[in-house]
Design a protein around this motif. Structure first.
Motif, PDB file in Angstrom:
ATOM      1  N   GLY A 147      -4.641 -14.677  13.727  1.00 35.54           N
ATOM      2  CA  GLY A 147      -4.393 -13.381  14.343  1.00 35.54           C
ATOM      3  C   GLY A 147      -3.557 -12.458  13.487  1.00 35.54           C
ATOM      4  O   GLY A 147      -3.105 -12.816  12.396  1.00 35.54           O
ATOM      5  N   ALA A 148      -3.334 -11.236  13.993  1.00 35.51           N
ATOM      6  CA  ALA A 148      -2.609 -10.247  13.203  1.00 35.51           C
ATOM      7  C   ALA A 148      -1.868  -9.275  14.105  1.00 35.51           C
ATOM      8  O   ALA A 148      -2.240  -9.046  15.261  1.00 35.51           O
ATOM      9  N   LEU A 149      -0.813  -8.711  13.536  1.00 39.21           N
ATOM     10  CA  LEU A 149      -0.035  -7.646  14.150  1.00 39.21           C
ATOM     11  C   LEU A 149      -0.262  -6.379  13.339  1.00 39.21           C
ATOM     12  O   LEU A 149      -0.171  -6.395  12.112  1.00 39.21           O
ATOM     13  N   VAL A 150      -0.558  -5.284  14.022  1.00 34.76           N
ATOM     14  CA  VAL A 150      -0.659  -3.968  13.386  1.00 34.76           C
ATOM     15  C   VAL A 150       0.522  -3.157  13.891  1.00 34.76           C
ATOM     16  O   VAL A 150       0.583  -2.814  15.081  1.00 34.76           O
ATOM     17  N   GLU A 151       1.489  -2.886  12.998  1.00 30.21           N
ATOM     18  CA  GLU A 151       2.738  -2.246  13.417  1.00 30.21           C
ATOM     19  C   GLU A 151       2.989  -1.002  12.580  1.00 30.21           C
ATOM     20  O   GLU A 151       2.963  -1.058  11.352  1.00 30.21           O
ATOM     21  N   TRP A 163       0.922   2.260   8.813  1.00 31.82           N
ATOM     22  CA  TRP A 163       1.059   0.985   9.526  1.00 31.82           C
ATOM     23  C   TRP A 163       0.976  -0.185   8.554  1.00 31.82           C
ATOM     24  O   TRP A 163       0.420  -0.088   7.468  1.00 31.82           O
ATOM     25  N   VAL A 164       1.558  -1.295   8.999  1.00 38.51           N
ATOM     26  CA  VAL A 164       1.563  -2.537   8.229  1.00 38.51           C
ATOM     27  C   VAL A 164       0.623  -3.531   8.899  1.00 38.51           C
ATOM     28  O   VAL A 164       0.643  -3.698  10.126  1.00 38.51           O
ATOM     29  N   ASP A 165      -0.194  -4.169   8.100  1.00 36.36           N
ATOM     30  CA  ASP A 165      -1.070  -5.245   8.552  1.00 36.36           C
ATOM     31  C   ASP A 165      -0.314  -6.547   8.318  1.00 36.36           C
ATOM     32  O   ASP A 165      -0.128  -6.972   7.179  1.00 36.36           O
ATOM     33  N   LEU A 178       0.022  -2.011   3.433  1.00 38.82           N
ATOM     34  CA  LEU A 178       0.506  -0.789   4.057  1.00 38.82           C
ATOM     35  C   LEU A 178      -0.626   0.227   3.989  1.00 38.82           C
ATOM     36  O   LEU A 178      -1.202   0.444   2.921  1.00 38.82           O
ATOM     37  N   THR A 179      -0.941   0.844   5.118  1.00 43.05           N
ATOM     38  CA  THR A 179      -1.937   1.912   5.146  1.00 43.05           C
ATOM     39  C   THR A 179      -1.252   3.228   5.448  1.00 43.05           C
ATOM     40  O   THR A 179      -0.449   3.317   6.395  1.00 43.05           O
ATOM     41  N   LEU A 180      -1.558   4.241   4.659  1.00 46.67           N
ATOM     42  CA  LEU A 180      -1.080   5.595   4.879  1.00 46.67           C
ATOM     43  C   LEU A 180      -2.265   6.436   5.334  1.00 46.67           C
ATOM     44  O   LEU A 180      -3.390   6.273   4.837  1.00 46.67           O
ATOM     45  N   SER A 181      -2.016   7.343   6.280  1.00 45.59           N
ATOM     46  CA  SER A 181      -3.120   8.114   6.844  1.00 45.59           C
ATOM     47  C   SER A 181      -2.719   9.571   7.028  1.00 45.59           C
ATOM     48  O   SER A 181      -1.657   9.869   7.587  1.00 45.59           O
ATOM     49  N   TRP A 182      -3.585  10.468   6.546  1.00 42.78           N
ATOM     50  CA  TRP A 182      -3.366  11.903   6.660  1.00 42.78           C
ATOM     51  C   TRP A 182      -4.618  12.577   7.232  1.00 42.78           C
ATOM     52  O   TRP A 182      -5.739  12.107   7.029  1.00 42.78           O
ATOM     53  N   ARG A 183      -4.448  13.736   7.891  1.00 39.29           N
ATOM     54  CA  ARG A 183      -5.572  14.646   8.063  1.00 39.29           C
ATOM     55  C   ARG A 183      -5.598  15.480   6.788  1.00 39.29           C
ATOM     56  O   ARG A 183      -4.707  16.292   6.541  1.00 39.29           O
ATOM     57  N   LEU A 184      -6.613  15.277   5.974  1.00 32.33           N
ATOM     58  CA  LEU A 184      -6.570  15.746   4.600  1.00 32.33           C
ATOM     59  C   LEU A 184      -6.395  17.250   4.477  1.00 32.33           C
ATOM     60  O   LEU A 184      -5.697  17.725   3.568  1.00 32.33           O
ATOM     61  N   ALA A 266      -1.733  -2.900  -1.297  1.00 32.09           N
ATOM     62  CA  ALA A 266      -1.223  -4.248  -1.098  1.00 32.09           C
ATOM     63  C   ALA A 266       0.289  -4.205  -0.851  1.00 32.09           C
ATOM     64  O   ALA A 266       1.010  -3.455  -1.507  1.00 32.09           O
ATOM     65  N   TRP A 267       0.745  -5.006   0.098  1.00 31.29           N
ATOM     66  CA  TRP A 267       2.153  -4.986   0.503  1.00 31.29           C
ATOM     67  C   TRP A 267       3.099  -5.271  -0.660  1.00 31.29           C
ATOM     68  O   TRP A 267       4.178  -4.672  -0.754  1.00 31.29           O
ATOM     69  N   ALA A 268       2.721  -6.148  -1.554  1.00 34.61           N
ATOM     70  CA  ALA A 268       3.599  -6.504  -2.662  1.00 34.61           C
ATOM     71  C   ALA A 268       3.979  -5.287  -3.512  1.00 34.61           C
ATOM     72  O   ALA A 268       5.045  -5.264  -4.124  1.00 34.61           O
TER      73      ALA A 268
END
Length: 274
Positions: A147-151, A163-165, A178-184, A266-268
């Motif tokens: 399983g996973a947490l999306v925070e 958010w972090v996976d 880490l995912t970054l999201s914008w309305r471009l 990638a988180w690293a």
């Protein structure tokens, strides 16, 4: 972080509760893309938890509808510490696929199987950075195998967020990306997303930290891609991502995701330095 007395009191603190329809559309879209195969391969009626849904359960309803596209028998449980919020949500319940209960980081599911996914959005912003690892560990310890947490967090209308996976590895939290999201079309400088970094990173946007290096690299590449601006923000952003990849940044995802204004790394490459 509040403790549980005799396992009766929810673990955590009541959030501000602000929410809006479609506020979490971007993270939901990413979740369907990333975890669709996991949901499809799961046992019947996989459980997904929306932790801390706020004063109105609209984003929980939306999560259920979006996940049901890939797994019609998904069971979504909205958890809130505030008893009044839970009572107010009950008219929206649709058993067995959608229910609401009182709970926090301990993830009480009252006889349901362990959750495959937990979404905790705009929950940890009010906590200290030092409390994040404890919260992740407590949640991940309740997940089903694999399983996973999306925070993460986003602005009030959901057009800017991150958010972090966090995967469960031997019962311990292992951040993957880490995912970054914008309305471009709203971007002036990509680093504006720094104000909506997850709690684990938001105070690390300072010289010497990896996430700060990413913010600087984003803005620099965005400036270099100015020649693409006449073709639209999307083309400029794609050129920005290609620039970052050329510099060696470990970008995940693909061109289709980047076109949506999502950048997964990638988180690293962004993890806080000791």
């Amino acid at each position: 972080m509040a403790g549980a007395r005799g396992n009766k009191q929810p673990v955590g603190t009541i959030t501000r509760g602000t929410t809006n329809p479609n506020r979490l559309r971007r993270v939901d879209r990413w979740t369907v893309h990333t975890y669709g195969p996991l949901l499809r391969a799961a046992a019947p009626s996989p459980v997904v938890v929306d932790l801390g849904y706020g004063a109105h359960p609209v984003t929980t309803l939306e999560l259920r509808d979006r996940l049901a596209v890939v797994r019609p028998d998904v069971v979504v449980v909205g958890l809130e510490i505030d008893e009044e919020r839970v009572r107010a949500a009950q008219p929206h319940a649709d058993p067995p696929g959608l229910s609401f209960a009182r709970g926090g980081f301990e993830i009480p599911l009252h006889g349901l199987p362990a959750p495959l996914l937990v979404r905790a959005f705009n929950v940890l912003r009010q906590y200290d950075e030092g409390q994040v690892a404890q919260a992740w560990s407590r949640i991940v310890g309740r997940l089903a195998p694999g399983g996973a947490l999306v925070e993460g967090t986003c602005n009030e209308v959901g057009r800017l967020g991150s958010w972090v996976d966090v995967r469960a590895v031997d019962g311990q939290p292992q951040p993957r990306s880490l995912t970054l999201s914008w309305r471009l079309r709203d971007i002036e400088a990509p680093s504006v997303v720094a104000e909506r970094l997850p709690k684990a990173l938001i105070h690390r946007n300072v010289p010497g930290e990896r996430v700060h290096e990413l913010m600087v690299a984003l803005d620099t590449a965005w400036s270099r891609a100015a020649g693409h601006a006449p073709y639209g923000a999307r083309q400029r952003f794609l050129a920005t991502v290609e620039d970052l990849i050329g510099q060696g940044w470990p970008m995940l995802g693909n061109r289709q995701r980047w076109r949506l204004g999502e950048l997964e790394v990638a988180w690293a490459a962004v993890a806080p330095r000791p």
